[in-house]
Write a protein that holds these residues in place. Structure first.
Motif, mmCIF file in Angstrom:
data_model
loop_
_atom_site.group_PDB
_atom_site.id
_atom_site.type_symbol
_atom_site.label_atom_id
_atom_site.label_comp_id
_atom_site.label_asym_id
_atom_site.label_seq_id
_atom_site.Cartn_x
_atom_site.Cartn_y
_atom_site.Cartn_z
ATOM 1 N N ARG A 225 -7.628 -3.188 15.340
ATOM 2 C CA ARG A 225 -8.906 -2.528 15.073
ATOM 3 C C ARG A 225 -8.666 -1.072 14.661
ATOM 4 O O ARG A 225 -8.954 -0.139 15.385
ATOM 5 N N GLY A 226 -8.106 -0.925 13.439
ATOM 6 C CA GLY A 226 -7.990 0.402 12.852
ATOM 7 C C GLY A 226 -6.716 1.138 13.169
ATOM 8 O O GLY A 226 -6.682 2.361 13.067
ATOM 9 N N SER B 171 -3.123 7.195 6.954
ATOM 10 C CA SER B 171 -3.135 6.531 5.650
ATOM 11 C C SER B 171 -1.721 6.390 5.135
ATOM 12 O O SER B 171 -0.786 7.069 5.608
ATOM 13 N N GLU C 190 0.828 -1.201 0.000
ATOM 14 C CA GLU C 190 0.000 0.000 0.000
ATOM 15 C C GLU C 190 0.864 1.254 0.000
ATOM 16 O O GLU C 190 0.542 2.245 -0.665
ATOM 17 N N GLU D 248 -6.254 -7.381 7.526
ATOM 18 C CA GLU D 248 -6.640 -6.991 6.173
ATOM 19 C C GLU D 248 -5.442 -6.844 5.244
ATOM 20 O O GLU D 248 -5.600 -6.815 4.018
ATOM 21 N N PHE D 249 -4.250 -6.741 5.808
ATOM 22 C CA PHE D 249 -3.049 -6.606 4.983
ATOM 23 C C PHE D 249 -2.439 -7.960 4.619
ATOM 24 O O PHE D 249 -1.467 -8.016 3.868
ATOM 25 N N GLY E 9 -5.890 2.978 9.132
ATOM 26 C CA GLY E 9 -7.328 2.842 9.268
ATOM 27 C C GLY E 9 -7.864 1.450 9.015
ATOM 28 O O GLY E 9 -9.079 1.285 8.837
ATOM 29 N N LYS E 10 -6.991 0.456 9.018
ATOM 30 C CA LYS E 10 -7.421 -0.914 8.750
ATOM 31 C C LYS E 10 -6.963 -1.839 9.871
ATOM 32 O O LYS E 10 -6.036 -1.538 10.620
ATOM 33 N N ARG E 11 -7.607 -2.993 9.957
ATOM 34 C CA ARG E 11 -7.130 -4.052 10.847
ATOM 35 C C ARG E 11 -5.911 -4.706 10.201
ATOM 36 O O ARG E 11 -5.805 -4.812 8.976
#
Length: 739
Positions: A697-698, A532, A433, A707-708, A702-704
């Protein structure tokens, strides 16, 4: 022997004598100092001059052209012996040192591998170094600096001007006895003749003294009935301590003289953890302090090596989890670890572990194993008996000053990454990302998109020259992605520390408490601090476009080391520590107070690493450390304890190991996950998906964290981020970033 000195007045608060070598020679050091001697333009009202004497057979490392001063007192390997001197007049003295100890982290080292080139510096005919050149000469001779070779000059032309200025930390080591670093093993004297080694009250007592006494009483030879095997001490019957002083113990052994054994010594993983264990690579670590002998048990055959009769046995995680030492497979193919039975109730087992419990070090969660050890040394300071971190040692920090001094203009504005452990880690997804907003150069096997320098050694980097080549090569990158395989308490590895010491700005993911041990709060970019990846990229572009901002973030290395944050200085001191002295600290016990039993309190016992403080109890704050019931108190399971803690207790009481599902929950619990996290079925037990509640949790863009995991795309082409390109990858001007 230094040249004849002058008798001078002295008003000196601190001094140190660092002794190292392989021979048994006596070394005489004549001492002279004067108050307020100038050094590189600075006047010190209270002078402290360090002597480094290296004994290599019959030769001395320290040049006779640079005469150094010292006070009585020994520091072996990484030792720094501090002396308060209130005598206004210091007579010329001679210090006689009899030692068989090797070189080490703050001690003297040979100047490097042959054939690597040399630098010829004019000698200085004075009693103390009076210029940067003189100090650099001594640093090269003792291993704190590596001479710049012709080959390095051809590859890194900016080294022509090295060093660019004074390394204040190197000066602190040589001039002030490294008094910027705290003593992390208080109570264990550097001087082997100190009366402390004859006092009562140590938490542990050497049973080997009794065995040797019994052998002598019945007329047997030591080697026959009490074989110490491959001892590091060639004169072990007479040379059992640092100073050869008289003793009330058997054969000249002091009351607190212990025999140590290194279990499966050939299988220890010593590539990157600094300080303590590099001597195991070539088995050069020898006895000292309270250790009269060290046995290297290469094969695990305790009968042959003599390890079974050692007072203290040192075990390493690498030998267990990678080489299978002491691993037993049951009829149902279940695995467990069974250490040899202790020969004597007073025998001490110490486990050195460098993996994270939520990563490769899952065995640390198993109480069945941890109960077999007396003490644990690991990266998690709160949960361990002794702190074993990955920070740079004092010697490596000064050696890396060459790479750190690389000019801003000679660094490419790219985010470099070098990794071999692939397989869908969340850190790969995070970096992917980032690559959409900032150029990422992957130099290793994981998603490789850039050829690495030929100077890059592998993970088996153990020599100073290998490290030097790696640091110089990677220093061409302004940023480095320093991401751990888990974000467990205290688990901050060489990825971050080596980047810091070469002047690359680390982009970090891992230990959430890392900032407390850093030299400055802003010199590391933690991905959790940015909402981000684009916000992170914006900050990186700010640094890449401003030499002044980069210098502000790296200014810590040019500051007086006494002004560095206390926790950072402690981390460096721990990484620089001598394993023999650390072991003696565990054997001596906590503090100076002797309890009603006549002994000091024992250090924190080895505990399963479920709670960040060790044990199962999440509220264990360590307040009861040292009491007889510490271990049981740390495993107390109340009625309101989480379900996974009760499951771990039940499995242990039934003699079973933790199931794979339970292991996943325990890993999450160790890394700070709350009950909602631990009971969330979306979490995977795969390495790298373990993350604390805050991060999961974020907390990352901004992601868990989950999720990566398992990213399906490749890195964005790094060249797409540049408006201007040229061939020289080590030039800032060759890469004009867009936007």
């Amino acid at each position: 022997r230094a040249s004849p000195p002058r008798a001078m007045h002295a008003d000196c608060e601190r001094a140190s004598l660092l002794v190292a070598g392989n021979g048994d020679d006596d070394v005489g050091v004549r001492v002279s100092t004067s108050p307020g001697d100038g050094y590189v333009g600075r006047t010190r009202a209270q002078r402290a001059v360090a002597v480094v004497v290296a004994i290599l057979g019959t030769s001395a490392v320290v040049s006779t052209k640079s005469h150094w001063s010292a006070f009585p007192g020994l520091g072996l390997r990484n030792a720094v012996h501090r002396v308060d001197d209130t005598t206004p007049e210091l007579e010329v003295k001679t210090i006689h040192v009899e030692t068989t100890r090797p070189t080490a982290w703050l001690g003297a080292q040979p100047s490097g591998d042959e054939g690597e080139g040399e630098v010829v510096i004019d000698g200085i005919d004075s009693d103390v170094p009076t210029s940067t050149s003189a100090m650099r000469t001594a640093a090269i001779e003792t291993g704190f600096a590596i001479p710049v070779s012709d080959a390095e000059l051809q590859k890194h032309h900016w080294l022509v001007t090295y060093p660019p200025g004074i390394d204040l930390f190197l000066e602190n080591i040589f001039v002030s006895g490294a008094d910027s670093l705290p003593d992390v093993v208080p109570g264990v004297p550097f001087d082997g003749n100190d009366s402390e080694y004859e006092t009562d009250g140590w938490a542990h007592k050497p049973f080997s003294n009794t065995l040797i006494e019994n052998d002598r009483t019945i007329g047997n030879e030591w080697e026959t009935s009490f074989d110490l095997g491959q001892s590091s001490n060639p004169n072990r019957e007479t040379s059992s301590d640092l100073g050869q002083s008289s003793s009330s113990s058997t054969d000249g052994r002091k009351k607190n003289s212990f025999v140590a054994c290194v279990d499966h010594s050939s299988d220890w993983d010593v590539a990157f953890p600094e300080g303590w264990f590099q001597g195991f690579v070539d088995q050069t670590m020898t006895a000292g302090y309270c250790l009269s002998d060290i046995i290297y048990d290469a094969t695990g055959d305790w009968e042959t090596s003599g390890c079974k009769n050692a007072d203290v046995v040192l075990f390493n995680e690498g030998a267990l989890i990678w080489k299978g030492a002491h691993r037993v497979v049951g009829p149902d193919n279940s695995e467990r670890y069974e250490l040899p039975q202790k020969t004597h109730p007073d025998q001490v087992f110490v486990y050195f572990a460098h993996e994270a419990p939520a990563g490769f070090g899952g065995e640390l969660l198993d109480r069945r194993l941890m109960d077999q050890f007396d003490y644990l040394a690991s990266a998690n300071e709160k949960g361990s008996s002794a702190w074993w971190n990955f920070a740079f040692s004092a010697r490596h920090l000064t050696q890396d000053f060459a790479a750190f001094s690389r000019p801003f203009e000679e660094r490419s504005p790219a985010l470099a990454w070098l990794a071999i452990d692939c397989g869908g880690h969340p850190r790969e997804g995070m970096l992917l990302e980032i690559s959409t907003h900032y150029p990422v150069w992957s130099l290793g096997a994981c998603r490789n998109n850039k050829r690495a320098s030929d100077d890059m050694p592998g993970r088996d980097t153990v020599s100073d020259q290998q490290r030097r080549r790696m640091q110089l090569a990677l220093s061409q990158h302004l940023f480095y992605f320093s991401a751990e395989n888990s974000d467990c308490p205290g688990y901050t590895t060489e990825k971050l520390w080596m980047a810091l010491s070469r002047g690359s700005i680390p982009v970090y993911y891992g230990n959430a408490e890392v900032k407390k041990s850093l030299p400055c709060s802003e010199c590391v970019l933690d991905v959790r601090d940015f909402e981000s990846a684009q916000a992170l990229a914006t900050r990186m572009k700010e640094i890449a476009s401003s030499k002044e901002e980069y210098q502000r973030l790296t200014n810590w290395r040019f500051q007086e080391p006494k002004t560095w944050p206390a926790e950072f200085r402690k981390a460096v001191a721990v990484a620089s520590a001598d394993v023999t002295r650390v072991t003696c600290g565990l054997l001596r016990g906590k503090g100076d107070a002797v309890g009603e039993s006549g002994t000091r309190e024992k250090a924190k016992p080895a505990l399963a690493q479920v709670s960040k403080n060790g044990g199962w109890a999440p509220d264990s704050d360590g307040s009861n450390l040292g009491s007889d019931n510490t271990r049981e108190a740390s495993y107390h399971v109340g009625k309101d304890a989480p379900a996974w803690v009760k499951q771990a207790r039940d499995a242990f009481e039934q003699g079973n190991g933790n199931s794979p599902e339970l292991v996943t929950k325990l890993k999450l619990a160790h890394c700070g996950g709350d009950e909602e996290d631990v009971n969330d079925d979306s979490f995977s037990g795969a390495l790298g998906l373990i993350s604390s509640s805050t991060q999961s949790r974020g907390g990352v863009f901004g992601k868990r964290v989950s999720e990566f995991a398992n990213p399906q795309h490749e890195f964005t082409d790094p060249e797409s981020h540049y408006d201007k390109l040229c061939q020289d990858e080590g030039k800032m001007a060759c890469f004009a970033l867009r936007g």
